[in-house]
Design a protein around this motif. Structure first.
Motif, PDB file in Angstrom:
ATOM      1  N   PHE A   1     -16.970  -1.428   5.226  1.00 13.69           N
ATOM      2  CA  PHE A   1     -15.822  -2.325   5.084  1.00 13.69           C
ATOM      3  C   PHE A   1     -16.212  -3.651   4.439  1.00 13.69           C
ATOM      4  CE2 PHE A   1     -17.570  -3.527   9.074  1.00 13.69           C
ATOM      5  CZ  PHE A   1     -17.697  -2.352   9.784  1.00 13.69           C
ATOM      6  N   THR A   2     -17.210  -3.611   3.561  1.00 15.96           N
ATOM      7  CA  THR A   2     -17.508  -4.795   2.749  1.00 15.96           C
ATOM      8  C   THR A   2     -17.368  -4.448   1.268  1.00 15.96           C
ATOM      9  OG1 THR A   2     -19.852  -4.261   2.929  1.00 15.96           O
ATOM     10  CG2 THR A   2     -19.010  -5.927   4.416  1.00 15.96           C
ATOM     11  N   SER A   3     -18.239  -3.553   0.768  1.00  9.47           N
ATOM     12  CA  SER A   3     -18.059  -3.129  -0.623  1.00  9.47           C
ATOM     13  C   SER A   3     -17.094  -1.946  -0.689  1.00  9.47           C
ATOM     14  CB  SER A   3     -19.403  -2.765  -1.254  1.00  9.47           C
ATOM     15  OG  SER A   3     -20.025  -1.742  -0.526  1.00  9.47           O
ATOM     16  N   PHE A   4     -16.801  -1.327   0.491  1.00 10.99           N
ATOM     17  CA  PHE A   4     -15.847  -0.226   0.593  1.00 10.99           C
ATOM     18  C   PHE A   4     -16.245   0.911  -0.339  1.00 10.99           C
ATOM     19  CE2 PHE A   4     -11.353   1.434   0.349  1.00 10.99           C
ATOM     20  CZ  PHE A   4     -11.282   1.765   1.678  1.00 10.99           C
ATOM     21  N   ASN A   5     -15.339   1.429  -1.134  1.00 13.24           N
ATOM     22  CA  ASN A   5     -15.660   2.526  -2.034  1.00 13.24           C
ATOM     23  C   ASN A   5     -14.722   2.430  -3.229  1.00 13.24           C
ATOM     24  OD1 ASN A   5     -16.778   4.777  -3.102  1.00 13.24           O
ATOM     25  ND2 ASN A   5     -16.304   6.136  -1.397  1.00 13.24           N
ATOM     26  N   ASN A   6     -15.091   3.095  -4.313  1.00 12.13           N
ATOM     27  CA  ASN A   6     -14.281   3.018  -5.528  1.00 12.13           C
ATOM     28  C   ASN A   6     -14.478   4.319  -6.288  1.00 12.13           C
ATOM     29  OD1 ASN A   6     -12.983   2.331  -7.880  1.00 12.13           O
ATOM     30  ND2 ASN A   6     -13.768   0.233  -7.891  1.00 12.13           N
ATOM     31  N   ARG A   7     -13.383   4.999  -6.583  1.00  9.62           N
ATOM     32  CA  ARG A   7     -13.522   6.283  -7.282  1.00  9.62           C
ATOM     33  C   ARG A   7     -13.886   6.063  -8.739  1.00  9.62           C
ATOM     34  NH1 ARG A   7      -8.886   9.804  -7.575  1.00  9.62           N
ATOM     35  NH2 ARG A   7     -10.347  10.791  -9.009  1.00  9.62           N
TER      36      ARG A   7
ATOM     37  N   SER B   1     -17.558  -4.992 -11.568  1.00  6.76           N
ATOM     38  CA  SER B   1     -17.046  -6.309 -11.182  1.00  6.76           C
ATOM     39  C   SER B   1     -17.592  -6.714  -9.815  1.00  6.76           C
ATOM     40  CB  SER B   1     -15.520  -6.275 -11.150  1.00  6.76           C
ATOM     41  OG  SER B   1     -15.048  -7.376 -10.413  1.00  6.76           O
ATOM     42  N   LEU B   2     -17.982  -7.969  -9.700  1.00  3.89           N
ATOM     43  CA  LEU B   2     -18.537  -8.430  -8.434  1.00  3.89           C
ATOM     44  C   LEU B   2     -17.467  -8.639  -7.376  1.00  3.89           C
ATOM     45  CD1 LEU B   2     -21.196 -11.059  -9.581  1.00  3.89           C
ATOM     46  CD2 LEU B   2     -21.531  -8.674  -8.941  1.00  3.89           C
ATOM     47  N   THR B   3     -16.222  -8.836  -7.816  1.00  2.00           N
ATOM     48  CA  THR B   3     -15.159  -9.167  -6.870  1.00  2.00           C
ATOM     49  C   THR B   3     -14.253  -7.975  -6.567  1.00  2.00           C
ATOM     50  OG1 THR B   3     -13.884  -9.982  -8.743  1.00  2.00           O
ATOM     51  CG2 THR B   3     -15.098 -11.611  -7.462  1.00  2.00           C
ATOM     52  N   GLU B   4     -14.652  -6.779  -7.033  1.00  2.00           N
ATOM     53  CA  GLU B   4     -13.879  -5.575  -6.752  1.00  2.00           C
ATOM     54  C   GLU B   4     -14.670  -4.699  -5.785  1.00  2.00           C
ATOM     55  OE1 GLU B   4     -11.054  -4.192  -8.596  1.00  2.00           O
ATOM     56  OE2 GLU B   4     -10.703  -6.227  -9.328  1.00  2.00           O
ATOM     57  N   PRO B   5     -13.974  -3.793  -5.075  1.00  2.00           N
ATOM     58  CA  PRO B   5     -14.718  -2.801  -4.292  1.00  2.00           C
ATOM     59  C   PRO B   5     -15.596  -1.970  -5.218  1.00  2.00           C
ATOM     60  CG  PRO B   5     -12.336  -2.550  -3.983  1.00  2.00           C
ATOM     61  CD  PRO B   5     -12.533  -3.627  -4.982  1.00  2.00           C
TER      62      PRO B   5
ATOM     63  N   GLN C   1     -10.027  -9.147   0.224  1.00  6.96           N
ATOM     64  CA  GLN C   1     -10.466  -8.278  -0.857  1.00  6.96           C
ATOM     65  C   GLN C   1     -11.862  -7.736  -0.572  1.00  6.96           C
ATOM     66  OE1 GLN C   1      -9.026  -7.480  -3.844  1.00  6.96           O
ATOM     67  NE2 GLN C   1     -10.828  -6.550  -4.765  1.00  6.96           N
ATOM     68  N   PHE C   2     -11.998  -6.407  -0.502  1.00  2.00           N
ATOM     69  CA  PHE C   2     -13.335  -5.822  -0.445  1.00  2.00           C
ATOM     70  C   PHE C   2     -14.042  -6.118  -1.757  1.00  2.00           C
ATOM     71  CE2 PHE C   2     -10.838  -2.760   2.212  1.00  2.00           C
ATOM     72  CZ  PHE C   2     -11.452  -3.042   3.414  1.00  2.00           C
ATOM     73  N   SER C   3     -15.346  -6.388  -1.717  1.00  2.00           N
ATOM     74  CA  SER C   3     -16.018  -6.722  -2.975  1.00  2.00           C
ATOM     75  C   SER C   3     -17.496  -6.360  -2.939  1.00  2.00           C
ATOM     76  CB  SER C   3     -15.874  -8.220  -3.257  1.00  2.00           C
ATOM     77  OG  SER C   3     -16.638  -8.956  -2.335  1.00  2.00           O
ATOM     78  N   ALA C   4     -18.058  -6.185  -4.133  1.00  2.00           N
ATOM     79  CA  ALA C   4     -19.486  -5.924  -4.266  1.00  2.00           C
ATOM     80  C   ALA C   4     -20.277  -7.086  -3.665  1.00  2.00           C
ATOM     81  CB  ALA C   4     -19.851  -5.731  -5.732  1.00  2.00           C
ATOM     82  N   LEU C   5     -19.765  -8.299  -3.853  1.00  2.00           N
ATOM     83  CA  LEU C   5     -20.466  -9.471  -3.315  1.00  2.00           C
ATOM     84  C   LEU C   5     -20.625  -9.375  -1.800  1.00  2.00           C
ATOM     85  CD1 LEU C   5     -19.028 -12.535  -5.265  1.00  2.00           C
ATOM     86  CD2 LEU C   5     -21.422 -11.795  -5.145  1.00  2.00           C
ATOM     87  N   ALA C   6     -19.546  -8.990  -1.123  1.00  2.00           N
ATOM     88  CA  ALA C   6     -19.611  -8.895   0.338  1.00  2.00           C
ATOM     89  C   ALA C   6     -20.631  -7.839   0.762  1.00  2.00           C
ATOM     90  CB  ALA C   6     -18.233  -8.557   0.906  1.00  2.00           C
TER      91      ALA C   6
ATOM     92  N   ALA D   1     -20.232  -9.726   7.818  1.00  2.00           N
ATOM     93  CA  ALA D   1     -19.962  -9.930   6.390  1.00  2.00           C
ATOM     94  C   ALA D   1     -18.471  -9.768   6.101  1.00  2.00           C
ATOM     95  CB  ALA D   1     -20.781  -8.946   5.546  1.00  2.00           C
ATOM     96  N   TYR D   2     -17.817  -8.853   6.829  1.00  2.00           N
ATOM     97  CA  TYR D   2     -16.371  -8.701   6.673  1.00  2.00           C
ATOM     98  C   TYR D   2     -15.667 -10.003   7.036  1.00  2.00           C
ATOM     99  CZ  TYR D   2     -11.625  -7.065   7.575  1.00  2.00           C
ATOM    100  OH  TYR D   2     -10.263  -6.923   7.576  1.00  2.00           O
ATOM    101  N   GLY D   3     -16.111 -10.598   8.146  1.00  2.00           N
ATOM    102  CA  GLY D   3     -15.470 -11.833   8.614  1.00  2.00           C
ATOM    103  C   GLY D   3     -15.649 -13.004   7.656  1.00  2.00           C
ATOM    104  N   VAL D   4     -16.821 -13.128   7.030  1.00  2.00           N
ATOM    105  CA  VAL D   4     -17.052 -14.306   6.191  1.00  2.00           C
ATOM    106  C   VAL D   4     -16.830 -14.053   4.708  1.00  2.00           C
ATOM    107  CG1 VAL D   4     -18.639 -15.417   7.811  1.00  2.00           C
ATOM    108  CG2 VAL D   4     -19.547 -13.895   6.053  1.00  2.00           C
ATOM    109  N   ALA D   5     -16.895 -12.790   4.254  1.00  3.52           N
ATOM    110  CA  ALA D   5     -16.817 -12.564   2.808  1.00  3.52           C
ATOM    111  C   ALA D   5     -15.678 -11.640   2.373  1.00  3.52           C
ATOM    112  CB  ALA D   5     -18.148 -11.999   2.291  1.00  3.52           C
ATOM    113  N   VAL D   6     -15.009 -10.991   3.322  1.00  4.21           N
ATOM    114  CA  VAL D   6     -13.881 -10.134   2.932  1.00  4.21           C
ATOM    115  C   VAL D   6     -12.565 -10.739   3.398  1.00  4.21           C
ATOM    116  CG1 VAL D   6     -12.808  -7.865   3.215  1.00  4.21           C
ATOM    117  CG2 VAL D   6     -15.278  -8.042   2.933  1.00  4.21           C
TER     118      VAL D   6
END
Lengths: 281, 308
Positions: free
Chosen positions: A213-219, A224-228, A133-138, A123-128
């Motif tokens: 390493f796809t949606s990563f983390n967010n404090r 947002s779908l395109t943000e971690p 950009q790490f994202s909720a979508l990935a 998923a990292y390879g195709v969507a990040v």
């Protein structure tokens, strides 16, 4: 006579060993549930569900952002996995013979066995990587790929349980194959399929590795779908390997929430399938 | 197939989704190869022979990770297999029927607990327990390579134990399904000849041996790819050591730990190459075990295509 006695003793010892094996597996289960419940209950509070993470040193704070994040990720995963999973299950049960079906069945089992961390890398390879950009979508995509084989297989198995007479009846009345599937066969198996989907959702909600390493983390709170985006599991991991007492407590509270989700879903599934089985009998 | 049949459209559209599923598996292989190309061409086979892992100087050897993955998985298998088979036999052959459903539920619960929870429990409960165990290990045992090194708690032994706990419900579920496919005449025949319980079960196990081996291998495949719980207790130290006490590393763990730190392309490609090999290994192990289970169940029978 002596030989018979020896055989009986061996047999009894063997039965005892099997019973011991059951105990050996249930002891860790009891230990884990006990620690998660006792540590988690001490740490959990209303603020855990309403607050966002506090910096080191400030006590309190919660995982509201991670809880919302997990719901988002699981929802995205379902959007991604349900169409492919259910249609594949329908195909496999309707056209079960043939080389293509065997190949697909094999692919389903293979995908089910792919380690979750490898799915994360994919998923990292195709969507990040393409978007830098790490994202909720990935993250949702990674979880979705994990869900697909579970749903496909559950759907196939449950559709095969529908009595053949129902399918034949629909076809004999002149229904097309598609009509027979969607108005007769799938509805008959629907309670079981829903149960399977709920179990699959519970399972991916507990996944950590594909999210690192796809949606990563967010404090912070993010929808947002395109943000971690944060998730309960990744947050528990971050807290667990930190050196701070406060954070460890938060980790146990998060673990309690995860185990509760899994436990409730399994229990509901068990009750639902028990009822379906009774109706069928 | 009748080309004008109205069902053809349905078959094709449902088939397209099924094809998408198969395409994802292929795409994983292709994408991982593409993303690790730098490392594959730069190091070739030396990647798997060297144990030098130094991202700063651009030295990447993956031997310690392969070693750690195989070591931990085999050790877990050694612990888990007897327990898992014992449970499967107890539930399918011995248990009174009122006990069966609760036992199945509990073992399924063990399988459903997220691996991050196992990891958390591992760090704060299992590792301290293992450390105290290591402290009281007698001196003459500590001379052996298997038990050498300081008692850290964190390390191979903790990883193997936690993997074993996680693999048990999985292997036992598949083994149970396999045992269910054994015809009752096998049991009745054995008892009719005057066999004791143990002897009858031995006959059943012999009948089911192919599927049982498949179940054990499926558990092995699970252990190979397990990430979170292992990385939290194994110590994440890339070294090839025979000691159960030493902190080591696994393929899945190094990806989880270092992926977001990989600053340059070569580093990233090296990590993805480890992922690619993990993918291929689990693919082979899973394919072999499915083949065994399918053979046992008589070709693609759903009975033995047991739970995830």
């Amino acid at each position: 006579m002596n030989g018979t006695l020896r055989r009986k003793v061996i047999s009894a010892l063997f039965v005892g060993a099997c019973a011991l094996a059951v105990v050996a597996a249930l002891v860790p289960l009891a230990f884990i549930l006990f620690f998660v419940a006792s540590q988690g209950l001490q740490a959990i509070s209303l603020e855990f569900f309403t607050g966002t993470p506090k910096p080191v040193g400030e006590p309190g704070g919660g995982m509201a952002n991670a809880i919302v994040g997990t719901l988002m990720l699981v929802g995205l995963a379902a959007l991604f996995a349900l169409p492919i999973g259910i249609m594949t299950g329908i195909y496999l049960s309707e056209y079960s013979g043939g080389r293509f079906s065997s190949a697909v069945r094999f692919a389903t089992d293979t995908l089910n066995g792919v380690p979750s961390i490898v799915i994360g890398v994919f998923a990292y390879g195709v969507a990040v990587l393409p978007f830098r950009q790490f994202s909720a979508l990935a993250g949702g995509m990674a979880l979705g790929i994990m869900m697909i084989p579970i749903i496909a297989r559950t759907t196939e198995e449950l559709l095969l349980l529908v009595p053949g007479a129902m399918r034949e009846g629909a076809l004999a009345l002149g229904a097309s194959r598609a009509r027979a599937v969607f108005t007769v066969i799938v509805p008959a198996a629907l309670p079981g399929i829903v149960t399977g989907v709920v179990l699959a959702l519970a399972r991916v909600a507990g996944e950590t590795a594909p999210l690192l390493f796809t949606s990563f983390n967010n404090r912070f709170f993010s929808t947002s779908l395109t943000e971690p985006v944060s998730s309960i599991t990744v947050q528990v991991f971050t807290y667990a390997i930190s050196p701070y007492e406060d954070w460890h407590r938060q980790a146990w509270a998060g673990a309690l929430v995860l185990v509760t989700i899994v436990f409730v879903c399994s229990l509901l599934a068990r009750l639902a399938t028990a009822r379906v089985a009774r109706i069928r009998d | 197939m009748n080309l004008r049949s109205p069902d053809l459209g349905f078959r094709l559209s449902a088939g397209a989704f099924a094809l998408a599923l198969a395409a994802i598996v292929v795409a994983i292989g292709v994408e991982l190869t593409r993303q690790s190309w730098l490392s594959i061409t730069e190091f070739g086979f030396d990647f798997w022979r060297s144990s030098e892992w130094d991202p700063v100087s651009g030295e990447f050897g993956a031997l310690p990770f392969i070693w750690g993955t195989l070591y931990s998985s085999f050790a877990a298998l050694l612990i888990a297999t007897p327990v898992a088979l014992g449970i499967a036999i107890f539930i399918s052959e011995l248990s009174p029927s009122w006990l069966r459903t609760p036992l199945v539920f509990l073992t399924e619960l063990l399988a459903a607990i997220p691996s991050i929870v196992y990891g958390l429990w591992g760090i704060f409960v299992l590792v301290p327990a293992v450390r105290s165990l290591q402290m009281v290990t007698p001196e003459f045992l500590r001379q052996l390579p298997l038990f050498s090194g300081p008692p850290l708690g964190i390390g191979m032994l903790s990883a193997a134990l936690i993997l074993a706990i996680m693999v048990v419900p999985f292997t036992s579920a598949v083994a149970r399904e396999v045992l269910r496919t054994v015809p009752n005449t096998q049991r009745e025949g054995a008892y009719a000849l005057g066999a004791t319980r143990f002897e009858a079960i031995r006959a059943v196990m012999f009948y089911a041996r192919t599927g049982i081996v498949g179940a054990i291998m499926l558990g092995f495949g699970r252990a190979l790819g397990e990430t979170m719980a292992v990385t939290m207790v194994i110590g994440n130290n890339p070294q090839v050591s025979a000691s159960l006490f030493s902190p080591q590393h696994t393929m899945a763990a190094v990806i989880a730990n270092e992926f977001t730190e990989a600053a340059d392309d070569l580093y990233l490609h090296a990590l993805i190459e480890i992922g690619l090999v993990l993918f291929v290994i689990t693919l082979v192990v899973n394919a072999l075990s499915r083949l065994l289970i399918w053979t046992m169940a008589g070709g693609g029978g759903t009975a033995a295509r047991a739970k995830a």
